[in-house]
Motif scaffolding. Structure first.
Motif, PDB file in Angstrom:
ATOM      1  N   LEU A 190      19.243 -35.518   5.425  1.00 49.00           N
ATOM      2  CA  LEU A 190      20.130 -34.401   5.056  1.00 49.00           C
ATOM      3  C   LEU A 190      19.287 -33.687   3.982  1.00 49.00           C
ATOM      4  O   LEU A 190      19.677 -32.672   3.796  1.00 49.00           O
ATOM      5  CB  LEU A 190      21.395 -34.703   4.921  1.00 49.00           C
ATOM      6  CG  LEU A 190      22.335 -35.120   6.051  1.00 49.00           C
ATOM      7  CD1 LEU A 190      23.755 -35.593   5.942  1.00 49.00           C
ATOM      8  CD2 LEU A 190      22.364 -34.143   7.405  1.00 49.00           C
ATOM      9  N   LYS A 191      18.599 -34.124   3.162  1.00 43.26           N
ATOM     10  CA  LYS A 191      18.046 -33.604   2.202  1.00 43.26           C
ATOM     11  C   LYS A 191      16.943 -32.569   2.435  1.00 43.26           C
ATOM     12  O   LYS A 191      16.810 -31.694   1.911  1.00 43.26           O
ATOM     13  CB  LYS A 191      17.390 -34.763   0.928  1.00 43.26           C
ATOM     14  CG  LYS A 191      18.518 -35.780   0.382  1.00 43.26           C
ATOM     15  CD  LYS A 191      17.791 -36.814  -0.291  1.00 43.26           C
ATOM     16  CE  LYS A 191      19.038 -37.741  -0.940  1.00 43.26           C
ATOM     17  NZ  LYS A 191      18.145 -38.920  -1.525  1.00 43.26           N
ATOM     18  N   THR A 192      16.137 -32.763   3.670  1.00 41.62           N
ATOM     19  CA  THR A 192      15.302 -32.112   4.238  1.00 41.62           C
ATOM     20  C   THR A 192      15.681 -30.992   5.126  1.00 41.62           C
ATOM     21  O   THR A 192      15.320 -30.162   5.355  1.00 41.62           O
ATOM     22  CB  THR A 192      13.966 -32.783   4.420  1.00 41.62           C
ATOM     23  OG1 THR A 192      14.401 -33.691   5.506  1.00 41.62           O
ATOM     24  CG2 THR A 192      13.241 -33.606   3.295  1.00 41.62           C
ATOM     25  N   ARG A 193      16.636 -31.680   6.107  1.00 41.53           N
ATOM     26  CA  ARG A 193      17.321 -30.851   7.066  1.00 41.53           C
ATOM     27  C   ARG A 193      18.854 -30.555   6.842  1.00 41.53           C
ATOM     28  O   ARG A 193      19.620 -31.543   7.892  1.00 41.53           O
ATOM     29  CB  ARG A 193      16.965 -31.624   8.471  1.00 41.53           C
ATOM     30  CG  ARG A 193      15.459 -31.425   8.665  1.00 41.53           C
ATOM     31  CD  ARG A 193      15.033 -31.879   9.982  1.00 41.53           C
ATOM     32  NE  ARG A 193      15.738 -31.704  11.225  1.00 41.53           N
ATOM     33  CZ  ARG A 193      16.141 -32.265  12.140  1.00 41.53           C
ATOM     34  NH1 ARG A 193      15.527 -33.543  12.351  1.00 41.53           N
ATOM     35  NH2 ARG A 193      16.773 -31.895  13.200  1.00 41.53           N
ATOM     36  N   PRO A 194      19.588 -30.100   5.924  1.00 39.43           N
ATOM     37  CA  PRO A 194      20.815 -30.250   5.823  1.00 39.43           C
ATOM     38  C   PRO A 194      21.512 -29.337   6.745  1.00 39.43           C
ATOM     39  O   PRO A 194      21.032 -28.473   7.537  1.00 39.43           O
ATOM     40  CB  PRO A 194      21.106 -29.332   4.558  1.00 39.43           C
ATOM     41  CG  PRO A 194      19.781 -28.632   4.466  1.00 39.43           C
ATOM     42  CD  PRO A 194      18.763 -29.115   4.962  1.00 39.43           C
ATOM     43  N   TYR A 195      22.687 -30.017   7.353  1.00 41.16           N
ATOM     44  CA  TYR A 195      23.710 -29.308   8.181  1.00 41.16           C
ATOM     45  C   TYR A 195      24.190 -28.196   7.759  1.00 41.16           C
ATOM     46  O   TYR A 195      24.613 -27.866   6.238  1.00 41.16           O
ATOM     47  CB  TYR A 195      24.953 -30.255   8.642  1.00 41.16           C
ATOM     48  CG  TYR A 195      24.633 -31.670   9.207  1.00 41.16           C
ATOM     49  CD1 TYR A 195      23.516 -31.770  10.073  1.00 41.16           C
ATOM     50  CD2 TYR A 195      25.557 -32.820   8.765  1.00 41.16           C
ATOM     51  CE1 TYR A 195      23.130 -33.037  10.631  1.00 41.16           C
ATOM     52  CE2 TYR A 195      25.095 -34.231   9.445  1.00 41.16           C
ATOM     53  CZ  TYR A 195      23.992 -34.100  10.251  1.00 41.16           C
ATOM     54  OH  TYR A 195      23.870 -35.384  10.981  1.00 41.16           O
ATOM     55  N   GLU A 196      24.623 -27.084   8.451  1.00 39.05           N
ATOM     56  CA  GLU A 196      25.441 -26.049   7.888  1.00 39.05           C
ATOM     57  C   GLU A 196      26.511 -26.376   7.191  1.00 39.05           C
ATOM     58  O   GLU A 196      27.406 -27.109   7.493  1.00 39.05           O
ATOM     59  CB  GLU A 196      25.887 -25.336   9.366  1.00 39.05           C
ATOM     60  CG  GLU A 196      26.313 -23.962   8.792  1.00 39.05           C
ATOM     61  CD  GLU A 196      26.786 -23.042   9.940  1.00 39.05           C
ATOM     62  OE1 GLU A 196      27.410 -21.977   9.752  1.00 39.05           O
ATOM     63  OE2 GLU A 196      26.527 -23.439  11.076  1.00 39.05           O
ATOM     64  N   ASP A 197      26.686 -25.658   6.061  1.00 43.13           N
ATOM     65  CA  ASP A 197      27.685 -25.800   4.950  1.00 43.13           C
ATOM     66  C   ASP A 197      27.961 -27.027   4.445  1.00 43.13           C
ATOM     67  O   ASP A 197      29.137 -27.816   4.071  1.00 43.13           O
ATOM     68  CB  ASP A 197      29.119 -25.180   5.550  1.00 43.13           C
ATOM     69  CG  ASP A 197      29.131 -23.667   5.841  1.00 43.13           C
ATOM     70  OD1 ASP A 197      28.428 -23.046   5.077  1.00 43.13           O
ATOM     71  OD2 ASP A 197      29.641 -23.445   6.770  1.00 43.13           O
ATOM     72  N   LEU A 198      26.800 -27.840   4.261  1.00 44.23           N
ATOM     73  CA  LEU A 198      26.599 -29.351   3.805  1.00 44.23           C
ATOM     74  C   LEU A 198      27.191 -29.266   2.272  1.00 44.23           C
ATOM     75  O   LEU A 198      26.801 -28.547   1.439  1.00 44.23           O
ATOM     76  CB  LEU A 198      25.415 -30.135   4.024  1.00 44.23           C
ATOM     77  CG  LEU A 198      25.223 -31.359   3.685  1.00 44.23           C
ATOM     78  CD1 LEU A 198      25.903 -32.171   4.353  1.00 44.23           C
ATOM     79  CD2 LEU A 198      23.875 -31.529   3.305  1.00 44.23           C
ATOM     80  N   VAL A 199      27.988 -30.324   1.947  1.00 39.64           N
ATOM     81  CA  VAL A 199      28.761 -30.324   0.810  1.00 39.64           C
ATOM     82  C   VAL A 199      28.659 -31.890   0.465  1.00 39.64           C
ATOM     83  O   VAL A 199      29.044 -32.926   1.133  1.00 39.64           O
ATOM     84  CB  VAL A 199      30.111 -30.248   0.652  1.00 39.64           C
ATOM     85  CG1 VAL A 199      30.704 -30.456  -0.766  1.00 39.64           C
ATOM     86  CG2 VAL A 199      30.658 -28.637   0.957  1.00 39.64           C
ATOM     87  N   TRP A 200      27.722 -32.328  -0.599  1.00 38.70           N
ATOM     88  CA  TRP A 200      27.581 -33.643  -1.265  1.00 38.70           C
ATOM     89  C   TRP A 200      28.556 -33.978  -2.020  1.00 38.70           C
ATOM     90  O   TRP A 200      29.239 -33.124  -2.709  1.00 38.70           O
ATOM     91  CB  TRP A 200      26.268 -33.599  -1.901  1.00 38.70           C
ATOM     92  CG  TRP A 200      24.892 -33.478  -1.022  1.00 38.70           C
ATOM     93  CD1 TRP A 200      24.462 -32.556  -0.692  1.00 38.70           C
ATOM     94  CD2 TRP A 200      24.366 -34.665  -0.356  1.00 38.70           C
ATOM     95  NE1 TRP A 200      23.347 -32.549   0.188  1.00 38.70           N
ATOM     96  CE2 TRP A 200      23.275 -33.945   0.368  1.00 38.70           C
ATOM     97  CE3 TRP A 200      24.347 -35.817  -0.208  1.00 38.70           C
ATOM     98  CZ2 TRP A 200      22.322 -34.612   1.354  1.00 38.70           C
ATOM     99  CZ3 TRP A 200      23.758 -36.654   0.669  1.00 38.70           C
ATOM    100  CH2 TRP A 200      22.712 -36.120   1.473  1.00 38.70           C
ATOM    101  N   PHE A 201      29.195 -35.551  -1.956  1.00 40.86           N
ATOM    102  CA  PHE A 201      30.115 -35.900  -2.953  1.00 40.86           C
ATOM    103  C   PHE A 201      29.667 -36.799  -3.840  1.00 40.86           C
ATOM    104  O   PHE A 201      30.202 -37.453  -4.617  1.00 40.86           O
ATOM    105  CB  PHE A 201      31.562 -36.193  -1.969  1.00 40.86           C
ATOM    106  CG  PHE A 201      32.089 -35.145  -1.536  1.00 40.86           C
ATOM    107  CD1 PHE A 201      32.971 -34.604  -1.970  1.00 40.86           C
ATOM    108  CD2 PHE A 201      31.758 -34.871   0.014  1.00 40.86           C
ATOM    109  CE1 PHE A 201      33.640 -33.317  -1.122  1.00 40.86           C
ATOM    110  CE2 PHE A 201      32.529 -33.942   0.773  1.00 40.86           C
ATOM    111  CZ  PHE A 201      33.440 -33.012  -0.235  1.00 40.86           C
ATOM    112  N   GLU A 202      28.314 -37.359  -3.724  1.00 41.05           N
ATOM    113  CA  GLU A 202      28.009 -38.397  -4.525  1.00 41.05           C
ATOM    114  C   GLU A 202      26.659 -38.086  -4.972  1.00 41.05           C
ATOM    115  O   GLU A 202      25.743 -37.250  -4.351  1.00 41.05           O
ATOM    116  CB  GLU A 202      27.922 -39.684  -3.899  1.00 41.05           C
ATOM    117  CG  GLU A 202      29.206 -40.363  -3.440  1.00 41.05           C
ATOM    118  CD  GLU A 202      29.217 -41.689  -2.591  1.00 41.05           C
ATOM    119  OE1 GLU A 202      28.092 -42.150  -2.714  1.00 41.05           O
ATOM    120  OE2 GLU A 202      30.431 -41.960  -2.491  1.00 41.05           O
TER     121      GLU A 202
END
Length: 133
Positions: free
Chosen positions: A121-133
């Motif tokens: 996901l760092k190179t191909r993130p999903y739409e509206d991706l939000v990281w929590f950590e």
């Protein structure tokens, strides 16, 4: 506080057929079997097959089972040789084979884990991706 997944129960309309599928084809270890059910294990996964009237998901809901990259090609060939058809083509990180059990429950045989998915996901993130950590 919850500690993780305890067990997974799948409804089956034909216990003997499902038992054979999970034990003989997928390699689950049988633990006990009775008139209306069975307990099987695969690694730390405890699977209960319970006689009922199955109503498999019609959406993307599915159960994903892990396999190593080394064993994946031969295992997929084994499934295809047994006449198992894929219900979906893989489009995400890691190799996957999507199949249905005899009652129509959707399964996935997957190479990878949460860490490899998050890395992708760092190179191909999903739409509206939000990281929590």
């Amino acid at each position: 506080m919850l500690g993780g997944l305890n067990h997974l129960t799948l409804a089956t309309g034909d216990l003997d057929r499902s038992f054979a599928f999970y034990v003989d084809l997928l390699g689950f270890r049988p633990r006990v079997k009775w008139a209306r059910g069975a307990y099987l294990t695969q690694g730390n996964l405890w699977l209960c097959l319970s006689c009922d009237h199955p109503q498999p998901a019609k959406d993307y809901s599915h159960v994903a089972l892990s396999i190593s990259a080394e064993l994946f090609p031969a295992f997929c060939a084994h499934l295809r040789q047994a006449g198992i058809e894929e219900w979906k083509t893989n489009s995400s990180e890691g190799e996957s084979f999507y199949l249905k059990d005899p009652d129509g429950h959707q399964l996935e045989i997957h190479v990878g884990d949460l860490a490899s998915r998050l890395d992708s996901l760092k190179t191909r993130p999903y739409e509206d991706l939000v990281w929590f950590e």
